[in-house]
Structure formats: C-alpha cells, structure tokens
Design an enzyme around this catalytic site. Structure first.
Site, PDB file in Angstrom:
ATOM      1  N   LEU A 168      11.239   1.077   6.862  1.00 43.53           N
ATOM      2  CA  LEU A 168      10.599   1.540   5.630  1.00 43.53           C
ATOM      3  C   LEU A 168      11.329   2.796   5.145  1.00 43.53           C
ATOM      4  CD1 LEU A 168       7.987   0.962   3.912  1.00 43.53           C
ATOM      5  CD2 LEU A 168       7.115   3.030   4.990  1.00 43.53           C
TER       6      LEU A 168
ATOM      7  N   TYR B 255       0.823  -1.205   0.000  1.00 45.35           N
ATOM      8  CA  TYR B 255       0.000   0.000   0.000  1.00 45.35           C
ATOM      9  C   TYR B 255       0.858   1.255   0.000  1.00 45.35           C
ATOM     10  CZ  TYR B 255       0.999   0.820   4.968  1.00 45.35           C
ATOM     11  OH  TYR B 255       1.632   1.086   6.156  1.00 45.35           O
TER      12      TYR B 255
ATOM     13  N   LYS C 172       6.574  -1.964   1.822  1.00 48.13           N
ATOM     14  CA  LYS C 172       5.384  -1.385   2.471  1.00 48.13           C
ATOM     15  C   LYS C 172       4.216  -2.357   2.336  1.00 48.13           C
ATOM     16  CE  LYS C 172       3.196   3.127   3.122  1.00 48.13           C
ATOM     17  NZ  LYS C 172       3.348   3.235   4.568  1.00 48.13           N
TER      18      LYS C 172
ATOM     19  N   GLU D  48      12.137   2.134  14.102  1.00 44.81           N
ATOM     20  CA  GLU D  48      11.276   3.239  13.649  1.00 44.81           C
ATOM     21  C   GLU D  48      10.005   3.255  14.487  1.00 44.81           C
ATOM     22  OE1 GLU D  48      10.139   2.637   9.516  1.00 44.81           O
ATOM     23  OE2 GLU D  48      10.172   0.475   9.798  1.00 44.81           O
TER      24      GLU D  48
HETATM   25  N1  PLP Z   1       7.835   3.774   8.892  1.00 40.55           N
HETATM   26  C1  PLP Z   1       6.686   3.084   8.901  1.00 40.55           C
HETATM   27  C2  PLP Z   1       6.652   1.733   9.568  1.00 40.55           C
HETATM   28  C3  PLP Z   1       5.532   3.604   8.295  1.00 40.55           C
HETATM   29  O1  PLP Z   1       4.386   2.902   8.303  1.00 40.55           O
HETATM   30  C4  PLP Z   1       5.594   4.884   7.689  1.00 40.55           C
HETATM   31  C5  PLP Z   1       4.417   5.468   7.048  1.00 40.55           C
HETATM   32  O2  PLP Z   1       3.364   4.925   6.992  1.00 40.55           O
HETATM   33  C6  PLP Z   1       6.800   5.588   7.718  1.00 40.55           C
HETATM   34  C7  PLP Z   1       7.905   5.005   8.321  1.00 40.55           C
HETATM   35  C8  PLP Z   1       6.921   6.955   7.090  1.00 40.55           C
HETATM   36  O3  PLP Z   1       6.833   6.864   5.690  1.00 40.55           O
HETATM   37  P1  PLP Z   1       6.313   8.084   4.823  1.00 40.55           P
HETATM   38  O4  PLP Z   1       7.168   9.254   5.200  1.00 40.55           O
HETATM   39  O5  PLP Z   1       6.520   7.656   3.427  1.00 40.55           O
HETATM   40  O6  PLP Z   1       4.873   8.284   5.167  1.00 40.55           O
END
Ligand code: PLP
Length: 287
Positions: A206, A33, A148, A181
């Site tokens: 991610l 997603y 993701k 994270e």
């Molecule tokens: N880390 C995780 C586990 C996430 O689910 C997300 C966003 O949903 C992020 C980091 C941050 O990613 P982004 O800046 O692309 O929203």
C-alpha cells in the site's frame, strides 16, 4: 453523548447505523477505505488520503459517491457532531447494494458511503512508551496490495497471530523471502551499514500516506533513504526497525520474533523521523 455516523446522506446514531445485507462490501468485500488522523480540528495529510481514495476507486471502477470537497465537508460534520477535535476518521466506499451476483451491478447503482470517527490517544509527546514488537508471517495477500481494499482477511489473520504471541504488529514476508509490509503499516529498517531503507512502491504494498509525508520531510532535511526491498535475513540484523501509519505515526519495533532489534532500544533514525512528523502535525502545513 452518543457517537454519530454518516451513512449515505444521513447522520445517524452509531448504534443504529447500518447498510443493507446485500451491500457488496458485506457480501464481496467490494469496497475501499481510508483512515485519516485528525489533530485538534485539522485533518492530517487530507490531500494524500483523498488522492489515494480516488485512485483506489478508479482502479476498482467504483464511482465516487461524492466529490472531494463534499467528502471533506462530511468529515468535518462527523467530527463536529461527535464533538471530537482529535481522533481517527474512517471512510468506506463500496460498490453499493444490488442482488447478489459476482459481476458489477447495473450502471447507476449508487455506491455506499460510510464515515465514522473515534477518539484515539493524542499524538505522543515522545517515543518513550510509543514502541511495539513484531512477529514475522507469510504474506498471503492478493497481487494488488496497492489498492486500499476492505478485503483484509490475510491482514486480520496476521494481526491476530501477532496478538496471540504478545506482539503489536505482524511483518509480512513474500514467497521470495522479502519483507513486504506490516499488517496495517509500512515497514522501515536501518541496515548494518547505517542505511535507512523501505521498499519502493509497487503493486505489492500500500502506498502509505505517512510514508509519503515522511519522504517529503526527509527530502527537506537532506536525510537519505534508499527505496530498496530487504529480506527477512536483513531485517533480522537491522540496527533499527520501525513501522509507520496514520494510526501508529512512527513506531519503533524493539523486538522481532522475541529477539531484540539492534540494542533493543529506540533508535536515532526513528527518533528523527518521529520528530519530523510531530513538527509536520503541529505546523499543519499539509492542511
Ligand atoms: N500498509 C498497510 C497494509 C496498511 O493497512 C496501512 C494503513 O492502514 C499502511 C501500510 C500505512 O498507510 P498510511 O500511512 O496511509 O496509514
């Protein structure tokens, strides 16, 4: 006005939008997603999100349901039909519908594509009131967190634990005591020596699109970042902690496990990064 969702080629009322019970996303979490923020009709960092979606699909050998430009047209149409200039667009692709069997379905099985949109609070004017708190939880995820995937159970449990303790985010720590994270965010900190740090990209985290956008902006401003992991002990002595994502933008974390972070106030570095993101969004440079 009722919400409209896109499901496999059709724009349908949100309340009637559905996929089959043998969709592999439903049965195996076999899908990926993206969440993209749209600000006054402009998708923020669409290129970064599309590239990450393509990579997630490639890593899992899920065929792309449509090309990038067709997907952008669908996002635009969902936004138009929902009469929402700003909000969050959710894109989900699964390996499609097939009789339940762990192994991949036959080639030619059509991947499922769903797009929804919902209204969110507009991009905040300032960081006053745009702050959060976090708890620390063990990272119980698999070894490919760079994909993701919709398989988010450890993230769901972590976020729920945070809610139950009155916090907004759960910061995950691996078996070596290193911060990975947040349950849905990238974690950053300013250490005791004043150095801004976030982990380097790897299969453990991610690759955040907000992280990538901020890195670009920081390079242009000469703000120095060390892509170096930090331990739980280090984050507990940080002068600033903040999280980033397409939904939370830049959000200072003012308390960790109930103890104040630094002086417990919004920090200078978070404020600078927030300003950079605000300018980027306003300028629409990334369209
Ligand atoms: N880390 C995780 C586990 C996430 O689910 C997300 C966003 O949903 C992020 C980091 C941050 O990613 P982004 O800046 O692309 O929203």
């Amino acid at each position: 006005m009722s919400r409209i969702a896109y499901v496999n080629g059709f724009y349908v009322p949100h309340s009637k939008a559905s996929v089959h019970i043998e969709d592999r996303g439903y049965q195996f979490a076999d899908g990926v997603y993206e969440v993209v923020y749209q600000d006054e009709g402009r998708l923020i960092d669409a290129g970064l999100h599309l590239a990450r979606l393509e990579r997630s699909l490639r890593e899992l050998k899920i065929p792309a349901p449509v090309g990038g430009s067709a997907l952008l047209t669908i996002l635009d149409e969902v936004s138009r039909r929902n009469r929402l200039a700003s909000g969050l667009l959710y894109v989900q692709v699964t390996r499609g519908v097939a009789p339940r069997n762990h192994a991949f379905p036959p080639p030619g099985t059509r991947p499922s594509l769903v797009v929804t949109m919902r209204r969110t609070a507009p991009f905040p004017e300032t960081l006053a009131g745009w702050t959060g708190s976090a708890i620390v939880v063990p990272d119980q995820r698999w070894a490919r967190c760079d994909i993701k995937s919709v398989s988010l159970l450890p993230n769901v449990l972590a976020k729920q634990a945070a809610r139950e303790q009155g916090a907004t985010e759960a910061i995950m720590v691996d078996a070596d005591g290193m911060v990975t994270e947040g349950s849905s965010t990238t974690v950053w900190m300013v250490d005791k020596s004043g150095v801004l740090r976030t982990r380097a990209l790897s299969e453990r985290v991610l690759p955040g699109c907000t992280r990538a956008a901020l890195l670009e902006e920081m390079a242009a401003c000469g703000l120095v970042l060390e892509e170096r992991p930090f331990s739980l002990a280090e984050i507990r002595t940080a002068t600033e902690v903040f999280v980033t994502s397409a939904t939370s933008f830049v959000k200072p974390i003012l308390a960790l496990d109930g103890a104040p972070v630094g002086d417990g106030k919004v920090g200078e570095v978070a404020t600078r990064l927030f300003g950079m993101l605000a300018r980027r969004i306003r300028a629409g440079r990334n369209a």
